[in-house]
Design an enzyme around this catalytic site. Structure first.
Site, PDB file in Angstrom:
ATOM      1  N   TYR A   1      27.117  77.135  29.311  1.00  0.00           N
ATOM      2  CA  TYR A   1      26.531  75.860  27.628  1.00  0.00           C
ATOM      3  C   TYR A   1      25.044  76.744  28.373  1.00  0.00           C
ATOM      4  CZ  TYR A   1      24.170  73.314  24.461  1.00  0.00           C
ATOM      5  OH  TYR A   1      22.933  72.981  23.215  1.00  0.00           O
ATOM      6  N   CYS A   2      23.887  77.182  27.951  1.00  0.00           N
ATOM      7  CA  CYS A   2      22.752  77.764  28.431  1.00  0.00           C
ATOM      8  C   CYS A   2      23.047  78.280  29.847  1.00  0.00           C
ATOM      9  CB  CYS A   2      21.884  76.476  28.269  1.00  0.00           C
ATOM     10  SG  CYS A   2      20.218  77.186  27.954  1.00  0.00           S
ATOM     11  N   ILE A   3      22.017  77.364  30.259  1.00  0.00           N
ATOM     12  CA  ILE A   3      21.899  78.301  31.731  1.00  0.00           C
ATOM     13  C   ILE A   3      23.314  78.177  32.230  1.00  0.00           C
ATOM     14  CG2 ILE A   3      21.252  76.437  33.356  1.00  0.00           C
ATOM     15  CD1 ILE A   3      19.095  77.754  34.952  1.00  0.00           C
TER      16      ILE A   3
END
Length: 597
Positions: free
Chosen positions: A330-332
């Site tokens: 998720y994301c980074i």
């Protein structure tokens, strides 16, 4: 003395008493501010050269085309004088009313007095005229580099937003009405809220967005049952208890971003992706990252890959006795999962069967709304910050994200809290948003310089873990879920990076809504739909033009995709094994640790 006179006298006494409290609280406010350690200037504004270049461009434009500049100025003067005259004429006619108002609708000015009261209406109209004049002047600047132009546009808009008359007590009719209605109690409460927020952040102003006393981690949020089955300096590994008699043999490992806590995926039962995945028959593991202190200053992206991603995958394989796992980033964590998959490809490691990415950027060629903060002057300031502190403190990142939506995340909450005296709402998402995590200094430097600025992963490659990592190394089956109105990881930018993987099996989904709501979108809500299109060679605009829209959550579609890569059904697994006994109940200890101030 009449009853009305008595009541009026009592109200005045209460008002004077509260105003006296305000004076006393002002002294307390001054004491709190005296302990404030201001951030270095580089983190507050761009280098002076940016503004000098803008001023030079403006004056050059005036020399090249003085008529156009004067025309804009005269237009502002004319409208300003006309607005004042119209208001005066209404008063001369004996009408206590505002003149004609053709300004656009703006929810900041939703209180009726902004439209009906001549004084407040004049303030509003003049503010909007001034804002338009500034925006026009900035849009017509020529001779600036594109990034400088974007930065000037951003910072000028920040000034416009900050100077709104709604942000000042003397020019906010709603706040003034509340002060009168409460005999000044709203001002007392507001000042106490302000002092509390400043005191909690060492004099730094961060508006509290949620009532923290309303939530308890492991009590009424982050309550999915499970155990911590492994712990190291980087993370705790949570294994969640099954709710079905059988499960898919291939386990699912979720890597959340370490900028925030994992429980965005487990806020409450109704919207918990973790609970939902367990209910679909997956053995779900989640990495709960440590909230770093200064002892982890030297932890870099390579450590997150080796001691985080690869180690967690190895632990899950051992716990489940399976040769492969499915993963989510998720994301980074999705960005770093791409880096990890590149490394695994070069090492011949086939431990990951499939990977799913939530709102994941890999191509940083277009920095979008973060452009103002990703130039050398700001990053130099961050480098100095982490050199001194060892970590990039959470509130610096929180403040940056907030300024991208300053009216929604700074000024409106500040007005309600400090001028209206309202308590923050009991909102779980906002509570999570304020429960941030810092970043280790080395990792923050690498991410900002090598990925965001240099864009090495989709270029010449990023040197990590003794290898040169490239996005073209990623070739396992993948699914990428992005969000239509995401301003942090814009879906088009996610798409551009995703196109550069070499996976032969790729699925791309665009969910409605933003960075959080588009992902945390349970089927039971029947709220946001999603788009799909298998033609991933198209441009982003073409992809969306030809995409098929589907009502409802993308979760069931992902379940159909993931289940085909999860093997047969086996007996449900109880968290922990002989080699990995349960250490404590989920959500564990790391998630409770607060970020450094």
């Amino acid at each position: 003395m009449t009853t009305n006179e008595t009541e009026a006298g009592e109200k005045m006494e209460r008002l004077n008493a509260n105003l006296a409290k305000v004076e006393a609280l002002s002294l307390k406010l001054a004491d709190v501010m005296s302990r404030h350690k201001p951030l270095r200037n580089e983190l507050n504004s761009p280098e002076p050269e940016v503004f000098l270049n803008a001023a030079s461009a403006y004056w050059q434009g005036m020399l090249d085309n003085p008529g156009k500049v004067l025309e804009n100025q005269l237009d502002l003067w004319s409208k300003s004088v006309k607005g004042f005259v119209d208001a005066q004429n209404m008063m001369l006619k004996g009408q206590f009313a505002a003149p004609q108002d053709d300004t656009p609708t703006d929810r900041r000015f939703s209180h009726p007095l902004w439209k009906s009261h001549p004084y407040f209406n004049l303030l509003k109209q003049q503010y909007m005229r001034n804002a338009q004049a500034i925006q026009t002047a900035v849009s017509e600047l020529e001779g600036l580099a594109p990034k400088d132009k974007q930065r000037i546009d951003y910072f000028s808009q920040q000034i416009i937003d900050m100077m709104s008359p709604t942000n000042f007590l003397g020019t906010n009719p709603e706040a003034l009405e509340r002060a009168v209605e409460t005999e000044g109690q709203s001002l007392v409460d507001g000042l106490e809220n302000l002092i509390s927020d400043l005191d909690a952040n060492n004099g730094e102003l961060l508006v509290k967005l949620a009532d923290e006393s309303a939530f308890e981690i492991g009590g009424n949020i982050a309550t999915a049952p499970g155990k911590v089955v492994y712990r190291c300096r980087m993370y705790e590994l949570l294994q969640f208890s099954p709710s079905t008699e059988t499960v898919y043999e291939t386990p699912l490992v979720i890597f959340p971003p370490w900028i925030n806590k994992y429980y965005i995926l487990d806020l409450k039962e109704q919207n918990s992706l973790i609970r939902w995945a367990v209910a679909q028959g997956y053995t779900v593991f989640v990495v709960s990252w440590v909230n770093p202190d200064r002892s982890l200053a030297d932890v870099g992206l390579d450590d997150y890959i080796e001691e985080g991603f690869l180690d967690a995958i190895a632990q899950v394989k051992e716990i489940t006795a399976q040769p492969q796992v499915n993963v989510v980033g998720y994301c980074i964590a999705g960005t770093t999962m791409h880096l990890t998959l590149s490394l695994m490809k070069q090492r011949g490691d086939e431990s990951v069967k499939s990977a799913t990415f939530f709102t994941t950027l890999t191509d940083f060629g277009d920095q979008g709304e973060f452009t103002p903060f990703l130039q050398d002057d700001f990053i130099d300031g961050i480098d100095e910050e982490i050199e001194e502190e060892g970590v990039l403190r959470s509130f610096i990142m929180q403040r940056t994200f907030s300024f991208l939506r300053s009216n929604d995340l700074i000024y409106t909450p500040a007005i309600k809290s400090y001028m209206m005296g309202e308590a923050p709402p009991a909102f779980d998402l906002l509570f999570w948003n304020g429960d941030g995590s810092g970043l280790p200094g080395k990792m923050a430097h690498q991410y900002l310089r090598d990925l965001c600025q240099s864009n090495k992963f989709v270029g010449e490659g990023l040197e990590l873990c003794g290898e040169t990592l490239k996005i073209s190394d990623v070739d396992i089956p993948t699914c990428s879920v992005t969000c239509e109105t995401d301003h942090i990881a814009r879906w088009k930018d996610c798409y551009h990076g995703y196109q550069q993987t070499k996976s032969r099996s790729k699925t791309f989904i665009v969910s409605q809504s933003g960075h959080i709501a588009g992902i945390v979108n349970p089927p039971s809500k029947k709220k946001y739909g999603h788009y799909t299109n298998s033609k991933l060679s198209l441009s982003a605009d073409e992809w969306m033009e030809e995409a098929t829209f589907h009502e409802g959550s993308w979760w069931p579609r992902w379940d159909t995709w993931l289940s085909k890569k999860s093997g047969k059904q086996v007996e449900a697994r109880v968290p922990g094994t002989v080699t990995h006994p349960a250490i404590c109940d989920a959500p564990g200890e790391y998630v409770r640790k607060k970020a450094l101030k």
